[in-house]
Design a protein around this motif. Structure first.
Motif, PDB file in Angstrom:
ATOM      1  N   LEU A  61       0.858  -1.173   0.000  1.00 55.17           N
ATOM      2  CA  LEU A  61       0.000   0.000   0.000  1.00 55.17           C
ATOM      3  C   LEU A  61       0.902   1.233   0.000  1.00 55.17           C
ATOM      4  N   VAL A  62       0.788   2.037  -1.054  1.00 62.21           N
ATOM      5  CA  VAL A  62       1.644   3.215  -1.211  1.00 62.21           C
ATOM      6  C   VAL A  62       0.757   4.449  -1.347  1.00 62.21           C
ATOM      7  N   ILE A  63       1.064   5.489  -0.579  1.00 61.50           N
ATOM      8  CA  ILE A  63       0.289   6.732  -0.603  1.00 61.50           C
ATOM      9  C   ILE A  63       1.210   7.890  -0.968  1.00 61.50           C
ATOM     10  N   ASN A  64       0.756   8.709  -1.914  1.00 57.46           N
ATOM     11  CA  ASN A  64       1.520   9.881  -2.321  1.00 57.46           C
ATOM     12  C   ASN A  64       0.888  11.112  -1.661  1.00 57.46           C
ATOM     13  N   LEU A  65       1.496  11.581  -0.567  1.00 58.49           N
ATOM     14  CA  LEU A  65       0.948  12.711   0.181  1.00 58.49           C
ATOM     15  C   LEU A  65       1.004  14.009  -0.613  1.00 58.49           C
ATOM     16  N   LYS A  66       1.994  14.145  -1.461  1.00 57.52           N
ATOM     17  CA  LYS A  66       2.105  15.347  -2.288  1.00 57.52           C
ATOM     18  C   LYS A  66       0.892  15.474  -3.216  1.00 57.52           C
ATOM     19  N   THR A  67       0.505  14.347  -3.798  1.00 58.48           N
ATOM     20  CA  THR A  67      -0.657  14.342  -4.688  1.00 58.48           C
ATOM     21  C   THR A  67      -1.935  14.569  -3.903  1.00 58.48           C
ATOM     22  N   ALA A  68      -2.037  13.964  -2.720  1.00 58.45           N
ATOM     23  CA  ALA A  68      -3.217  14.163  -1.880  1.00 58.45           C
ATOM     24  C   ALA A  68      -3.388  15.642  -1.540  1.00 58.45           C
ATOM     25  N   LYS A  69      -2.290  16.299  -1.217  1.00 54.15           N
ATOM     26  CA  LYS A  69      -2.346  17.724  -0.886  1.00 54.15           C
ATOM     27  C   LYS A  69      -2.799  18.539  -2.092  1.00 54.15           C
ATOM     28  N   ALA A  70      -2.295  18.202  -3.278  1.00 65.37           N
ATOM     29  CA  ALA A  70      -2.673  18.920  -4.496  1.00 65.37           C
ATOM     30  C   ALA A  70      -4.156  18.765  -4.796  1.00 65.37           C
ATOM     31  N   LEU A  71      -4.737  17.645  -4.393  1.00 63.61           N
ATOM     32  CA  LEU A  71      -6.160  17.396  -4.620  1.00 63.61           C
ATOM     33  C   LEU A  71      -7.031  17.906  -3.480  1.00 63.61           C
ATOM     34  N   GLY A  72      -6.391  18.439  -2.446  1.00 67.66           N
ATOM     35  CA  GLY A  72      -7.140  18.947  -1.302  1.00 67.66           C
ATOM     36  C   GLY A  72      -7.683  17.843  -0.412  1.00 67.66           C
ATOM     37  N   LEU A  73      -7.019  16.704  -0.398  1.00 67.12           N
ATOM     38  CA  LEU A  73      -7.475  15.561   0.391  1.00 67.12           C
ATOM     39  C   LEU A  73      -6.644  15.423   1.664  1.00 67.12           C
ATOM     40  N   GLU A  74      -7.315  15.136   2.758  1.00 72.97           N
ATOM     41  CA  GLU A  74      -6.633  14.858   4.019  1.00 72.97           C
ATOM     42  C   GLU A  74      -6.668  13.343   4.250  1.00 72.97           C
ATOM     43  N   VAL A  75      -5.507  12.739   4.211  1.00 74.89           N
ATOM     44  CA  VAL A  75      -5.432  11.283   4.332  1.00 74.89           C
ATOM     45  C   VAL A  75      -5.688  10.886   5.782  1.00 74.89           C
ATOM     46  N   PRO A  76      -6.641   9.996   6.036  1.00 74.88           N
ATOM     47  CA  PRO A  76      -6.930   9.563   7.413  1.00 74.88           C
ATOM     48  C   PRO A  76      -5.697   8.943   8.071  1.00 74.88           C
ATOM     49  N   PRO A  77      -5.444   9.260   9.335  1.00 78.37           N
ATOM     50  CA  PRO A  77      -4.290   8.687  10.034  1.00 78.37           C
ATOM     51  C   PRO A  77      -4.304   7.154  10.034  1.00 78.37           C
ATOM     52  N   THR A  78      -5.492   6.558  10.101  1.00 80.40           N
ATOM     53  CA  THR A  78      -5.571   5.096  10.097  1.00 80.40           C
ATOM     54  C   THR A  78      -5.071   4.512   8.780  1.00 80.40           C
ATOM     55  N   LEU A  79      -5.318   5.238   7.686  1.00 81.44           N
ATOM     56  CA  LEU A  79      -4.838   4.793   6.380  1.00 81.44           C
ATOM     57  C   LEU A  79      -3.333   4.962   6.276  1.00 81.44           C
ATOM     58  N   LEU A  80      -2.832   6.075   6.763  1.00 79.55           N
ATOM     59  CA  LEU A  80      -1.380   6.301   6.756  1.00 79.55           C
ATOM     60  C   LEU A  80      -0.655   5.240   7.575  1.00 79.55           C
ATOM     61  N   ALA A  81      -1.259   4.841   8.676  1.00 80.19           N
ATOM     62  CA  ALA A  81      -0.626   3.842   9.548  1.00 80.19           C
ATOM     63  C   ALA A  81      -0.510   2.488   8.861  1.00 80.19           C
ATOM     64  N   ARG A  82      -1.401   2.209   7.923  1.00 79.31           N
ATOM     65  CA  ARG A  82      -1.372   0.916   7.228  1.00 79.31           C
ATOM     66  C   ARG A  82      -0.443   0.919   6.029  1.00 79.31           C
ATOM     67  N   ALA A  83       0.015   2.095   5.609  1.00 71.60           N
ATOM     68  CA  ALA A  83       0.815   2.207   4.386  1.00 71.60           C
ATOM     69  C   ALA A  83       2.183   1.565   4.538  1.00 71.60           C
ATOM     70  N   ASP A  84       2.604   0.875   3.499  1.00 71.76           N
ATOM     71  CA  ASP A  84       3.959   0.322   3.450  1.00 71.76           C
ATOM     72  C   ASP A  84       4.963   1.403   3.044  1.00 71.76           C
ATOM     73  N   GLU A  85       4.481   2.386   2.308  1.00 69.48           N
ATOM     74  CA  GLU A  85       5.362   3.468   1.845  1.00 69.48           C
ATOM     75  C   GLU A  85       4.524   4.753   1.717  1.00 69.48           C
ATOM     76  N   VAL A  86       5.071   5.845   2.208  1.00 68.77           N
ATOM     77  CA  VAL A  86       4.428   7.156   2.083  1.00 68.77           C
ATOM     78  C   VAL A  86       5.385   8.076   1.346  1.00 68.77           C
ATOM     79  N   ILE A  87       4.916   8.640   0.243  1.00 71.57           N
ATOM     80  CA  ILE A  87       5.724   9.544  -0.573  1.00 71.57           C
ATOM     81  C   ILE A  87       5.358  10.967  -0.198  1.00 71.57           C
ATOM     82  N   GLU A  88       6.342  11.744   0.251  1.00 72.73           N
ATOM     83  CA  GLU A  88       6.056  13.112   0.710  1.00 72.73           C
ATOM     84  C   GLU A  88       6.648  14.138  -0.231  1.00 72.73           C
TER      85      GLU A  88
END
Length: 332
Positions: free
Chosen positions: A305-332
């Protein structure tokens, strides 16, 4: 007398060594050169291509095989083009390989049309039983075996993740290529799960870049939309798909990590590189006499599970902490 005896021993030793040298050299010359054909579903210049081939070569080397020493490898690059698959499959079979590595389930069908008896080891294939590649996962039964990409049930997970990271989504375009095995089945799983998430799903069949652009642009004209990019041979268009999602501000869930690292919002799927290393073991066993029919088809060992926080910010999305905790990789 002592000097004479020592001289005779030296000459005897020298003679024995001289006799052994040709024998050793002959043994090296007689080492049989084996041949492997590799048909990939990617382009040669795709960033994923060298990574996957390196994993395959590493696995071969761990089993004592080195390209150019006791092995010759012939590569062909299909670049998600069915006509190329057919042409290159025929070219590889004409080279009379000992075994063929099929890089992607979409190249197995064209290979089977021409490789009647050549052992085939596939990597990252979806539903090889349903596609008719093998009789069963436990007992493949023919001259084909390999490694699956995932079970169809994972498709519902993509919809779940889309709703979790973008709760306002009520419409989802499911991008697939119905010409390839598995596309319809993946959509069917997503469609069955859609009512429980309150999302209306729409299949979007695409084959090339212009069609992808037209379909995504048309879908984006209505609000509260999102994308699900299924596990079909669309990797050659990943930069276009990611760019379109960003341009139209569409939250998107992708099936593989390389989408997220290319700027996609979130991805969930198997490691697509490790199976190439594992496939080298099957190739080694076949070269040493085992039959593909006796080598069970194996499933992935890890999902990422990979989450791109930079893209989430550009889309105006706040990633739930529970989802971030499950991520194998977070791209900032």
């Amino acid at each position: 007398m002592a000097s004479y005896i020592a001289r005779r021993k030296f000459l005897a030793t020298l003679g024995g060594a001289a006799t052994a040298w040709p024998l050793a050299a002959g043994a090296q010359q007689r080492e049989k050169m084996r041949r492997i054909g590799v048909l990939m579903n990617l382009a040669a210049d795709d960033p994923q291509s060298p990574v996957r081939i390196a994993a395959f070569l590493q696995g071969l080397q761990e089993s004592g095989w080195t390209d150019g020493r006791n092995l010759r490898i012939d590569y062909r690059w299909g670049a998600a083009d069915l006509d190329r698959y057919r042409r290159y499959a025929a070219e590889l079979v004409a080279l009379v390989p000992d075994v063929i590595l099929a890089g992607g389930g979409s190249v197995v069908g064209p290979l089977l049309q021409v490789a009647r008896n050549v052992p085939i080891v596939f990597v990252n294939a979806v539903d090889p039983v349903g596609a008719g590649f093998v009789d069963s996962l436990a007992q493949p039964g023919g001259h084909v075996t390999g490694f699956t990409l995932f079970e169809y049930g994972i498709s519902a997970k993509w919809l779940e993740l889309l709703k979790e990271i973008a709760p306002r989504v009520t419409r989802a375009a499911v991008i697939r290529n119905e010409a390839f095995p598995g596309g319809n089945a993946q959509f069917a799983v997503i469609q069955a799960a859609a009512p429980s998430f309150g999302v209306e799903v729409r299949p979007v069949g695409v084959h090339d870049a212009p069609e992808i652009e037209r379909a995504v642009t048309a879908f984006a004209r209505s609000s509260n939309g999102g994308l699900i990019v299924t596990a079909v041979p669309l990797a050659v268009h990943r930069e276009l798909i990611v760019a379109l999602a960003a341009r139209h501000r569409l939250p998107a869930v992708y099936s593989f990590r390389y989408y997220a690292t290319s700027g996609g919002l979130i991805s969930y799927g198997p490691d697509t590189t490790d199976p190439y290393r594992r496939a080298a073991d099957y190739v080694d066993r076949i070269l040493k006499g085992e039959k593909p029919a006796d080598l069970p088809v194996q499933a992935p060992t890890k999902y990422e599970l990979v989450i791109n926080l930079k893209t989430a910010k550009a889309l105006g999305l706040e990633v739930p902490p529970t989802l971030l905790a499950r991520a194998d990789e977070v791209i900032e």
